[in-house]
Design a protein around this motif. Structure first.
Motif, mmCIF file in Angstrom:
data_model
loop_
_atom_site.group_PDB
_atom_site.id
_atom_site.type_symbol
_atom_site.label_atom_id
_atom_site.label_comp_id
_atom_site.label_asym_id
_atom_site.label_seq_id
_atom_site.Cartn_x
_atom_site.Cartn_y
_atom_site.Cartn_z
ATOM 1 N N VAL A 50 0.849 -1.189 0.000
ATOM 2 C CA VAL A 50 0.000 0.000 0.000
ATOM 3 C C VAL A 50 0.884 1.238 0.000
ATOM 4 N N ARG A 51 0.600 2.152 -0.925
ATOM 5 C CA ARG A 51 1.318 3.421 -1.006
ATOM 6 C C ARG A 51 0.298 4.548 -0.880
ATOM 7 N N THR A 52 0.611 5.555 -0.079
ATOM 8 C CA THR A 52 -0.270 6.716 0.068
ATOM 9 C C THR A 52 0.535 7.988 -0.145
ATOM 10 N N TRP A 53 -0.140 9.034 -0.626
ATOM 11 C CA TRP A 53 0.508 10.326 -0.812
ATOM 12 C C TRP A 53 -0.553 11.409 -1.002
ATOM 13 N N THR A 54 -0.135 12.651 -0.866
ATOM 14 C CA THR A 54 -0.962 13.794 -1.234
ATOM 15 C C THR A 54 -0.198 14.593 -2.279
ATOM 16 N N GLY A 55 -0.949 15.290 -3.150
ATOM 17 C CA GLY A 55 -0.304 16.058 -4.199
ATOM 18 C C GLY A 55 0.096 15.185 -5.370
ATOM 19 N N PRO A 56 1.146 15.587 -6.105
ATOM 20 C CA PRO A 56 1.563 14.836 -7.300
ATOM 21 C C PRO A 56 1.941 13.396 -6.987
ATOM 22 N N ALA A 57 1.665 12.518 -7.945
ATOM 23 C CA ALA A 57 1.972 11.100 -7.778
ATOM 24 C C ALA A 57 3.478 10.862 -7.800
ATOM 25 N N PRO A 58 3.946 9.854 -7.083
ATOM 26 C CA PRO A 58 5.370 9.503 -7.130
ATOM 27 C C PRO A 58 5.808 9.157 -8.556
ATOM 28 N N ASP A 59 7.024 9.534 -8.901
ATOM 29 C CA ASP A 59 7.519 9.303 -10.256
ATOM 30 C C ASP A 59 7.510 7.833 -10.643
ATOM 31 N N ASP A 60 7.763 6.962 -9.676
ATOM 32 C CA ASP A 60 7.854 5.540 -10.021
ATOM 33 C C ASP A 60 6.494 4.895 -10.244
ATOM 34 N N LEU A 61 5.414 5.617 -9.932
ATOM 35 C CA LEU A 61 4.070 5.065 -10.109
ATOM 36 C C LEU A 61 3.281 5.742 -11.223
ATOM 37 N N ILE A 62 3.739 6.874 -11.710
ATOM 38 C CA ILE A 62 2.903 7.711 -12.560
ATOM 39 C C ILE A 62 2.484 7.012 -13.851
ATOM 40 N N GLU A 63 3.372 6.284 -14.511
ATOM 41 C CA GLU A 63 2.996 5.631 -15.766
ATOM 42 C C GLU A 63 1.931 4.564 -15.526
ATOM 43 N N SER A 64 2.068 3.835 -14.445
ATOM 44 C CA SER A 64 1.083 2.802 -14.122
ATOM 45 C C SER A 64 -0.260 3.428 -13.759
ATOM 46 N N LEU A 76 -8.956 -5.231 -3.025
ATOM 47 C CA LEU A 76 -8.073 -4.074 -3.162
ATOM 48 C C LEU A 76 -8.836 -2.760 -3.056
ATOM 49 N N GLY A 77 -10.087 -2.746 -3.504
ATOM 50 C CA GLY A 77 -10.890 -1.532 -3.365
ATOM 51 C C GLY A 77 -11.051 -1.140 -1.906
ATOM 52 N N MET A 78 -11.408 -2.099 -1.066
ATOM 53 C CA MET A 78 -11.540 -1.837 0.364
ATOM 54 C C MET A 78 -10.191 -1.447 0.963
ATOM 55 N N LEU A 79 -9.144 -2.115 0.531
ATOM 56 C CA LEU A 79 -7.807 -1.858 1.074
ATOM 57 C C LEU A 79 -7.387 -0.406 0.844
ATOM 58 N N VAL A 80 -7.484 0.057 -0.390
ATOM 59 C CA VAL A 80 -6.999 1.411 -0.684
ATOM 60 C C VAL A 80 -7.918 2.473 -0.097
ATOM 61 N N LYS A 81 -9.212 2.211 -0.027
ATOM 62 C CA LYS A 81 -10.116 3.210 0.531
ATOM 63 C C LYS A 81 -9.903 3.354 2.042
ATOM 64 N N LEU A 82 -9.654 2.254 2.733
ATOM 65 C CA LEU A 82 -9.353 2.329 4.166
ATOM 66 C C LEU A 82 -8.030 3.049 4.413
ATOM 67 N N ALA A 83 -7.022 2.720 3.612
ATOM 68 C CA ALA A 83 -5.733 3.383 3.767
ATOM 69 C C ALA A 83 -5.865 4.881 3.521
ATOM 70 N N ASN A 84 -6.682 5.249 2.539
ATOM 71 C CA ASN A 84 -6.849 6.663 2.222
ATOM 72 C C ASN A 84 -7.664 7.387 3.284
ATOM 73 N N LEU A 85 -8.632 6.699 3.868
ATOM 74 C CA LEU A 85 -9.402 7.295 4.957
ATOM 75 C C LEU A 85 -8.489 7.636 6.130
ATOM 76 N N ARG A 86 -7.592 6.730 6.458
ATOM 77 C CA ARG A 86 -6.649 6.992 7.544
ATOM 78 C C ARG A 86 -5.755 8.189 7.209
ATOM 79 N N GLN A 87 -5.293 8.238 5.960
ATOM 80 C CA GLN A 87 -4.439 9.349 5.551
ATOM 81 C C GLN A 87 -5.208 10.674 5.588
ATOM 82 N N LEU A 88 -6.452 10.658 5.134
ATOM 83 C CA LEU A 88 -7.265 11.870 5.139
ATOM 84 C C LEU A 88 -7.438 12.403 6.554
#
Length: 347
Positions: free
Chosen positions: A189-203, A292-304
């Motif tokens: 799981v990767r989380t961030w705010t603002g621009p996407a990390p360079d290593d993930l942007i193409e994907s 994975l949908g539940m996984l990323v939404k929970l991770a993002n809720l925590r980050q928010l």
């Protein structure tokens, strides 16, 4: 359309971002419409609205009009034309002040929309109106009658839901997280705010391109979006320019480094804004079945909650037929409020 439009005493003219007072009047109209038609809905954010009038958006040409009668702003029309992809489609947001309805203003604004869209070669016109959903609060029915009277037919129903950021008990949240993590052992799981990390942007671009065809669009014909890194970075810059902060989480397949799922919430820089808006959540079809949908939404809720503790609730929209995402959101504590019914007219 550069020439003013008149109906009785009404005039329709382009809304210029430098006209501070006119923009303020349109923003006040938006508040009045919300108070009359859907007071439970998220409040418009003035800082972002004003900045949005100036900001060009990659792949989207937006034009704003204000309607005045006797010097008072009585209506607003925003028209969006997709550029490059889907050149047949036009979208509009049309509002008339509650105190000035049933005087022909809406019809004149609609004529302006049709003329603008047809002049730019558009053949499919869409417009939305809020409608009641289930046992939720009642909504005015005049919008549906107006669109149907003018040749529009129902094309898509997006149910609007909201959830408090503290809707889940710690025990429930932990249970959902553990269940999702058990099914996704091959993903980081990767989380961030603002621009996407360079290593993930193409994907991420690859997933963004899928969103047009993977998310239900009803009877609205949409081709896949062409997304590359340059366009993705331009979208990020445009988001920052309108004082919104993307809060994102991704599930990355450990063996390949590919982004397998992504979710996106937009928070506002305005310190008075206590809500955020859920954007796209998408999982690559090749990686489904791992929660994975539940996984990323929970991770993002925590980050928010960590990054924006002032945000109290998140608003989202799901097509009424998107059973899988609705089920996830229901587990996360989202409750249906009303629906945005999208109507379409073919010229």
């Amino acid at each position: 359309m550069d020439d003013p439009r008149h109906t009785r005493h009404m005039e329709i003219t382009p809304l210029h971002p430098d006209d501070h007072d006119a923009v303020g009047d349109v923003f006040a109209l938006m508040h009045a419409v919300r108070a009359a038609d859907a007071p439970e809905g998220p409040a418009p954010v003035e800082q972002s609205f004003r900045a949005g009038l100036r900001q060009k958006r990659p792949g989207l040409d937006v034009t704003h009009y204000a309607a005045t009668d006797g010097g008072a702003v009585v209506g607003y029309l925003g028209i969006g034309l997709l550029v490059g992809d889907n050149p047949h489609l036009a979208m509009a947001e049309l509002m008339v002040h509650p105190g000035h309805r049933r005087r022909g203003h809406g019809a004149a604004l609609l004529d302006c929309y049709v003329d603008h869209a047809s002049a730019h070669g558009r053949t499919d016109l869409t417009a939305g109106t809020l409608t009641a959903w289930g046992d939720g609060p009642r909504r005015p029915t005049a919008g549906v009658a107006f669109l149907e009277r003018n040749g529009f037919t129902l094309a898509l129903v997006n149910v609007r839901r909201r959830s408090r950021t503290d809707a889940l008990t710690p025990e429930t949240e932990r249970r959902l997280w553990d269940r999702a993590r058990a099914a996704s052992a091959d993903y980081d799981v990767r989380t961030w705010t603002g621009p996407a990390p360079d290593d993930l942007i193409e994907s991420i671009c690859r997933l963004d391109a899928l969103s047009r065809t993977e998310v239900p669009t009803g009877d609205i014909a949409l081709e896949a979006d062409a997304v590359d890194v340059e366009r993705a970075r331009a979208k990020e810059a445009a988001t920052a320019a309108v004082h919104q902060v993307p809060v994102k989480a991704a599930a990355v397949h450990r063996a390949t480094g590919e982004v397998a799922a992504l979710t996106d919430v937009h928070a506002y820089e305005d310190p008075a804004a206590t809500h955020a808006t859920q954007g796209i959540t998408i999982a690559d079809p090749a990686h489904r079945g791992h929660r994975l949908g539940m996984l990323v939404k929970l991770a993002n809720l925590r980050q928010l909650r960590q990054r924006f503790p002032r945000v109290e609730e998140v608003w989202t929209e799901n097509a009424d037929v998107n059973d899988h995402m609705v089920a996830i959101n229901t587990e996360l504590g989202y409750e249906a409020v009303d629906a945005l019914s999208v109507y379409q007219r073919r010229l």
